[in-house]
Design an enzyme around this catalytic site. Structure first.
Site, PDB file in Angstrom:
ATOM      1  N   GLU A 119      15.534  -7.580   9.032  1.00 11.09           N
ATOM      2  CA  GLU A 119      15.048  -6.357   9.680  1.00 11.09           C
ATOM      3  C   GLU A 119      13.560  -6.189   9.428  1.00 11.09           C
ATOM      4  O   GLU A 119      13.092  -6.523   8.357  1.00 11.09           O
ATOM      5  CB  GLU A 119      15.778  -5.140   9.073  1.00 11.09           C
ATOM      6  CG  GLU A 119      17.275  -5.311   9.056  1.00 11.09           C
ATOM      7  CD  GLU A 119      17.971  -4.282   8.157  1.00 11.09           C
ATOM      8  OE1 GLU A 119      17.308  -3.337   7.710  1.00 11.09           O
ATOM      9  OE2 GLU A 119      19.175  -4.461   7.923  1.00 11.09           O
ATOM     10  N   LYS A 121      10.391  -4.568   8.049  1.00 12.85           N
ATOM     11  CA  LYS A 121      10.150  -3.582   7.005  1.00 12.85           C
ATOM     12  C   LYS A 121       9.180  -2.577   7.607  1.00 12.85           C
ATOM     13  O   LYS A 121       8.031  -2.904   7.896  1.00 12.85           O
ATOM     14  CB  LYS A 121       9.562  -4.242   5.763  1.00 12.85           C
ATOM     15  CG  LYS A 121       9.383  -3.285   4.609  1.00 12.85           C
ATOM     16  CD  LYS A 121       9.137  -4.057   3.324  1.00 12.85           C
ATOM     17  CE  LYS A 121       9.140  -3.151   2.114  1.00 12.85           C
ATOM     18  NZ  LYS A 121       8.071  -2.147   2.126  1.00 12.85           N
ATOM     19  N   ASP A 123       6.683   0.352   7.868  1.00 13.50           N
ATOM     20  CA  ASP A 123       5.711   0.918   6.938  1.00 13.50           C
ATOM     21  C   ASP A 123       5.627   2.423   7.152  1.00 13.50           C
ATOM     22  O   ASP A 123       4.751   2.928   7.828  1.00 13.50           O
ATOM     23  CB  ASP A 123       4.345   0.259   7.161  1.00 13.50           C
ATOM     24  CG  ASP A 123       3.407   0.528   6.003  1.00 13.50           C
ATOM     25  OD1 ASP A 123       3.888   1.022   4.963  1.00 13.50           O
ATOM     26  OD2 ASP A 123       2.207   0.262   6.141  1.00 13.50           O
ATOM     27  N   TYR A 231      18.628   2.600   8.263  1.00  5.90           N
ATOM     28  CA  TYR A 231      18.911   1.200   7.945  1.00  5.90           C
ATOM     29  C   TYR A 231      19.826   0.975   6.751  1.00  5.90           C
ATOM     30  O   TYR A 231      20.062  -0.160   6.367  1.00  5.90           O
ATOM     31  CB  TYR A 231      17.617   0.417   7.752  1.00  5.90           C
ATOM     32  CG  TYR A 231      16.609   1.061   6.814  1.00  5.90           C
ATOM     33  CD1 TYR A 231      16.910   1.306   5.483  1.00  5.90           C
ATOM     34  CD2 TYR A 231      15.344   1.419   7.279  1.00  5.90           C
ATOM     35  CE1 TYR A 231      15.994   1.886   4.626  1.00  5.90           C
ATOM     36  CE2 TYR A 231      14.410   2.002   6.441  1.00  5.90           C
ATOM     37  CZ  TYR A 231      14.740   2.236   5.114  1.00  5.90           C
ATOM     38  OH  TYR A 231      13.841   2.815   4.294  1.00  5.90           O
ATOM     39  N   LYS A 319       7.015 -10.113   2.576  1.00  5.26           N
ATOM     40  CA  LYS A 319       5.824  -9.458   3.119  1.00  5.26           C
ATOM     41  C   LYS A 319       5.121 -10.312   4.166  1.00  5.26           C
ATOM     42  O   LYS A 319       5.120 -11.533   4.059  1.00  5.26           O
ATOM     43  CB  LYS A 319       4.844  -9.189   1.973  1.00  5.26           C
ATOM     44  CG  LYS A 319       5.357  -8.186   0.962  1.00  5.26           C
ATOM     45  CD  LYS A 319       5.261  -6.810   1.517  1.00  5.26           C
ATOM     46  CE  LYS A 319       5.108  -5.800   0.407  1.00  5.26           C
ATOM     47  NZ  LYS A 319       4.681  -4.524   0.863  1.00  5.26           N
ATOM     48  N   CYS A 413     -30.897   6.522  -8.394  1.00  4.82           N
ATOM     49  CA  CYS A 413     -29.778   7.148  -7.695  1.00  4.82           C
ATOM     50  C   CYS A 413     -30.190   7.501  -6.260  1.00  4.82           C
ATOM     51  O   CYS A 413     -31.218   8.150  -6.059  1.00  4.82           O
ATOM     52  CB  CYS A 413     -29.347   8.411  -8.439  1.00  4.82           C
ATOM     53  SG  CYS A 413     -28.115   9.380  -7.539  1.00  4.82           S
ATOM     54  N   CYS A 416     -30.405  11.509  -6.184  1.00  3.77           N
ATOM     55  CA  CYS A 416     -31.309  12.356  -6.973  1.00  3.77           C
ATOM     56  C   CYS A 416     -32.446  11.574  -7.609  1.00  3.77           C
ATOM     57  O   CYS A 416     -33.248  12.129  -8.350  1.00  3.77           O
ATOM     58  CB  CYS A 416     -30.527  13.117  -8.046  1.00  3.77           C
ATOM     59  SG  CYS A 416     -29.905  12.045  -9.354  1.00  3.77           S
ATOM     60  N   CYS A 431     -25.041   7.049 -12.339  1.00  5.20           N
ATOM     61  CA  CYS A 431     -26.119   8.032 -12.394  1.00  5.20           C
ATOM     62  C   CYS A 431     -25.745   9.030 -13.472  1.00  5.20           C
ATOM     63  O   CYS A 431     -24.688   9.661 -13.402  1.00  5.20           O
ATOM     64  CB  CYS A 431     -26.257   8.742 -11.039  1.00  5.20           C
ATOM     65  SG  CYS A 431     -27.221  10.268 -11.123  1.00  5.20           S
ATOM     66  N   CYS A 436     -26.871  15.964 -10.593  1.00  7.59           N
ATOM     67  CA  CYS A 436     -27.061  15.179  -9.361  1.00  7.59           C
ATOM     68  C   CYS A 436     -26.294  15.829  -8.211  1.00  7.59           C
ATOM     69  O   CYS A 436     -25.088  16.057  -8.307  1.00  7.59           O
ATOM     70  CB  CYS A 436     -26.568  13.750  -9.583  1.00  7.59           C
ATOM     71  SG  CYS A 436     -26.435  12.781  -8.068  1.00  7.59           S
TER      72      CYS A 436
HETATM   73  S1  IVH Z   1      16.623  -1.190   2.726  1.00 10.73           S
HETATM   74  C1  IVH Z   1      18.582  -1.672  -1.119  1.00 10.73           C
HETATM   75  N1  IVH Z   1      15.489  -1.693   5.043  1.00 10.73           N
HETATM   76  O1  IVH Z   1      11.031  -0.342   1.949  1.00 10.73           O
HETATM   77  C2  IVH Z   1      17.805  -1.629   0.115  1.00 10.73           C
HETATM   78  N2  IVH Z   1      14.191  -0.597   3.372  1.00 10.73           N
HETATM   79  O2  IVH Z   1      10.651  -1.429  -1.015  1.00 10.73           O
HETATM   80  C3  IVH Z   1      17.026  -0.387   0.239  1.00 10.73           C
HETATM   81  N3  IVH Z   1      11.924   0.000   4.092  1.00 10.73           N
HETATM   82  O3  IVH Z   1      12.028   2.242  -0.122  1.00 10.73           O
HETATM   83  C4  IVH Z   1      16.073  -0.329   1.325  1.00 10.73           C
HETATM   84  N4  IVH Z   1      12.097  -0.801   6.141  1.00 10.73           N
HETATM   85  O4  IVH Z   1      11.516   2.891   2.279  1.00 10.73           O
HETATM   86  C5  IVH Z   1      15.326  -1.166   3.802  1.00 10.73           C
HETATM   87  N5  IVH Z   1      14.654  -2.179   7.130  1.00 10.73           N
HETATM   88  C6  IVH Z   1      14.487  -1.647   5.922  1.00 10.73           C
HETATM   89  C7  IVH Z   1      13.277  -1.032   5.521  1.00 10.73           C
HETATM   90  C8  IVH Z   1      13.164  -0.524   4.219  1.00 10.73           C
HETATM   91  C9  IVH Z   1      11.307  -0.176   5.268  1.00 10.73           C
HETATM   92  C10 IVH Z   1      11.307   0.636   2.907  1.00 10.73           C
HETATM   93  C11 IVH Z   1      12.160   1.645   2.215  1.00 10.73           C
HETATM   94  C12 IVH Z   1      12.260   1.214   0.774  1.00 10.73           C
HETATM   95  C13 IVH Z   1      11.206   0.186   0.670  1.00 10.73           C
HETATM   96  C14 IVH Z   1      11.663  -0.905  -0.282  1.00 10.73           C
END
Ligand code: IVH
Length: 672
Positions: A119, A121, A123, A231, A319, A413, A416, A431, A436
């Site tokens: 899935e 992740k 942000d 999720y 990541k 600085c 000032c 400074c 200042c």
């Molecule tokens: S699952 C045990 N799925 O990432 C699994 N988390 O570092 C719990 N996050 O705090 C999380 N997308 O806020 C899951 N598809 C996704 C996600 C997701 C973003 C965030 C979530 C969590 C953090 C984990």
């Protein structure tokens, strides 16, 4: 409002309208497949509002019109999660990912179990939703994972969060976890409009969502384009699921939005392929993703694999690489912060990178500048990872034409003109002039800022104006401002003057920890301020603290203790506090939560803890009204000793102080 309809007809129509609007919201926000035009939607909505005000007896808390409450909240209640909201371990390379896969091999009983949910992740900001008999009752942020903030009123304003679950066969109780986020295009549109209106803009979608969820007035998040993806589950009664795939299908059937790019795949190679696809697709996906989350699909297998202290063994966050771009270094400017530290900043040829136009990058300090060996005019490579400020990675030396210029480090600085110096052994250029103007400005803006006294209407621009007009010279002067003088300033008026004075009245009694943050004592951040405020209760108490008392506090080290003593030792700081107090500034004592299991007690943690991390244990002590100290003395009330406890345990035994183990600690704290 007139009552043109007969009561039963009104009731029927109200129910019908609610259903139509719920369905339209679902089509628009969840399925991303609208069926009504905006005008049609508005018409239905207005009709419903009209009927509900003519027939108040038909009002219902789950009506689509009730998403925004009329009252402003005073704060957020803590909400203990039904099960911990854990975080995920990160991997960044293909190799690390395959190591994670291999570490799971010993749990596998068949190849069939090598199925993963992959899935994006998202942000954003994690949010838990609790439904009882299909009705949304609570929404809470993650907080420290054990206890979050109850933000139900704000969450109700998110149209993709259903007020009621769909379907006839909903679980009796379910805790749903997911992410609040904002689409990139909505975010840019919001920022553009805010900029034109002279209002505050946000650095990235994540800050925008986080800030909005923590607004006390739910009208604000209601007006912002915030969305939700579900999720995971935090618990369920009245239903069972066998896999992550089934959970996602069930969530979708209940009317929750799930991430469209999520896939279930077989084998690690297929995961890696999907990862590569998403890296490729990144810019075209409507929301910010910072990686993929890989979850073992089978819930029985998840159970077998279990948890580490703070993260599951069965899931990992892979990541995305930070995004990079090439551009030109146009210049370097130097800014003076509130502590007098002078920092270099790169001014760049604007370049589009990871969804935003970048024009500045941080150069951190002189050592960094030395390491990079940049020249003005250089072509440079920059990087932006997640929501951090972009940074310069390197200069492309081979591209130099010979016209590049050396960067000149200022010796005075920029604000000032005082001669700058480098603290011994430190990389910061500083400074030392406490008068200042740049430092004073920085300090006042910090004092009035959100983490401190939160004085609305006193941003950097206003601070600058007050300083320029000579109305203030330090933070104490703020509390002596008068309406007439303010109202006479350019772009002010009676109304804004009165608003600021009202804000200052509230600020006079803000909690002590926020006040301490505002003073800008070196080393005293949010956490340090909390510890001091809890331990000493009042400003006078902190001022009178001795070094020994400070060092006795858990988490307080030499540097923080020294810095506090030094700050309160300065004559001009004490004089400023006195003038504040004479103007009615009286920070509210920070009382430990009443009625907790450790109310008024001083606890010492020693040895190894198994269930909780050190930080979690300390927070638990505080949440239950106690204080965590680092050394055992006559003043200690209780010692929590884990395996390997040594001298502290011995001392406790000598002094006859009660000693308990972690299990007993958890039991007393109501956690076991
Ligand atoms: S699952 C045990 N799925 O990432 C699994 N988390 O570092 C719990 N996050 O705090 C999380 N997308 O806020 C899951 N598809 C996704 C996600 C997701 C973003 C965030 C979530 C969590 C953090 C984990």
């Amino acid at each position: 409002m007139s009552r043109e309809l007969a009561p039963t007809a009104a009731r029927t129509r109200v129910l019908e309208l609610r259903e139509l609007i719920r369905e339209a919201d679902h089509r628009y926000y969840v399925l991303d497949d609208p069926t009504l035009s905006d005008t049609q939607y508005d018409e239905l909505y207005r009709e419903l509002v009209g009927l509900e005000s003519a027939w108040p007896e038909l009002l219902d808390a789950t009506s689509p019109t009730q998403r925004v409450p009329g009252v402003v909240a005073e704060g957020f209640e803590p909400f203990p999660h039904p099960s911990p909201m854990v975080s995920l371990d990160n991997v960044t390379t293909d190799e690390q990912f395959h190591d994670w896969v291999a570490s799971g091999d010993r749990y596998l009983r068949s190849e069939d179990e090598r199925r993963y949910s992959v899935e994006p992740k998202i942000d954003g900001i994690g949010l838990e939703l609790i439904y009882e008999d299909g009705v949304l009752v609570t929404a809470a942020t993650r907080g420290d994972g054990l206890v979050g903030e109850n933000v139900t009123a704000n969450a109700r304003t998110i149209r993709s969060v259903p007020q009621r679950l769909r379907g006839d066969d909903v679980p009796t109780w379910i805790a749903i976890r997911g992410e609040c986020y904002c689409r990139k295009e909505d975010f840019f549109a919001f920022n553009r409009a805010a900029e034109e209106a002279g209002e505050r803009t946000f650095a990235n979608p994540r800050n925008f969502v986080g800030g909005s969820l923590r607004m006390l007035d739910a009208k604000i998040p209601a007006s912002r384009p915030i969305r939700y993806f579900a999720y995971a589950l935090g618990g369920v009664r009245g239903a069972t699921y066998a896999s992550q795939r089934e959970i996602m299908d069930a969530l979708r059937a209940m009317g929750l939005p799930t991430i469209p790019e999520a896939r279930t795949v077989n084998g690690a190679e297929a995961v890696a392929a999907r990862y590569a696809e998403l890296v490729e697709a990144r810019d075209g996906v409507p929301y910010e993703m910072d990686g993929v989350v890989v979850k073992v699909d089978d819930l029985a297998l998840q159970e077998r694999m279990g948890m580490r202290t703070r993260s599951p063994v069965w899931a990992v966050a892979w990541k995305f690489p930070a995004q990079r771009a090439l551009t030109r270094l146009k210049d370097v400017d130097w800014s003076v912060g509130r502590t007098g530290v002078v920092t270099p900043r790169a001014i760049l040829e604007p370049v589009f990178l990871a969804g935003v136009t970048v024009q500045h990058a941080t150069l951190h300090n002189l050592d960094e500048l030395d390491r990079l060996q940049l020249r003005i005019g250089d072509e440079v490579e920059i990087e932006r990872a997640g929501d951090v400020i972009p940074k310069v990675l390197r200069a492309l030396e081979e591209q130099r034409s010979g016209d590049e210029r050396e960067i000149v480090v200022p010796d005075a600085c920029p604000a000032c003109d005082t001669e700058l110096h480098r603290d011994e052994g430190k990389v910061a250029l500083r400074c030392g002039n406490f008068a200042c103007p740049a430092q004073i400005k920085g300090h006042l803006a910090h004092f009035a800022g959100r983490g401190a006294l939160d004085i609305r209407g006193l941003g950097e621009k206003q601070v600058e104006q007050l300083l320029r007009e000579g109305l203030v010279r330090d933070a104490a002067d703020l509390f002596y401002l008068e309406e007439d003088a303010l109202a006479g300033l350019e772009r002010w008026g009676t109304k804004s003057a009165q608003n600021l004075l009202a804000q200052l009245t509230v600020a006079r009694t803000r909690p002590l920890d926020r006040f301490l943050v505002g003073l800008g004592i070196r080393e005293v951040g949010e956490r340090g301020a909390q510890i001091l405020a809890r331990a000493f209760g009042t400003l006078e108490g902190v001022e009178a603290a001795t070094k020994e008392e400070l060092l006795d506090l858990d988490e307080v080290g030499e540097a923080l203790a020294e810095s506090v003593l030094e700050w309160f030792g300065e004559e001009r700081n004490r004089a400023m506090l006195e003038r504040m107090q004479a103007a009615g500034v009286a920070p509210a004592a920070v009382a430990a939560p009443a009625g907790g299991a450790f109310e008024g007690l001083t606890l010492v943690l020693t040895g190894k803890l198994e269930e909780l991390s050190r930080d979690e244990a300390k927070r638990l002590v505080e949440a239950q009204g106690g204080r965590a100290a680092s050394s055992v003395s006559k003043r200690s009330d209780l010692v929590v000793a884990g395996p390997g406890a040594g001298s502290k345990l011995k001392k406790a035994e000598e002094l006859g102080i009660e000693v308990i183990d972690e299990a007993e600690f958890l039991r007393r704290a109501g956690r076991a």
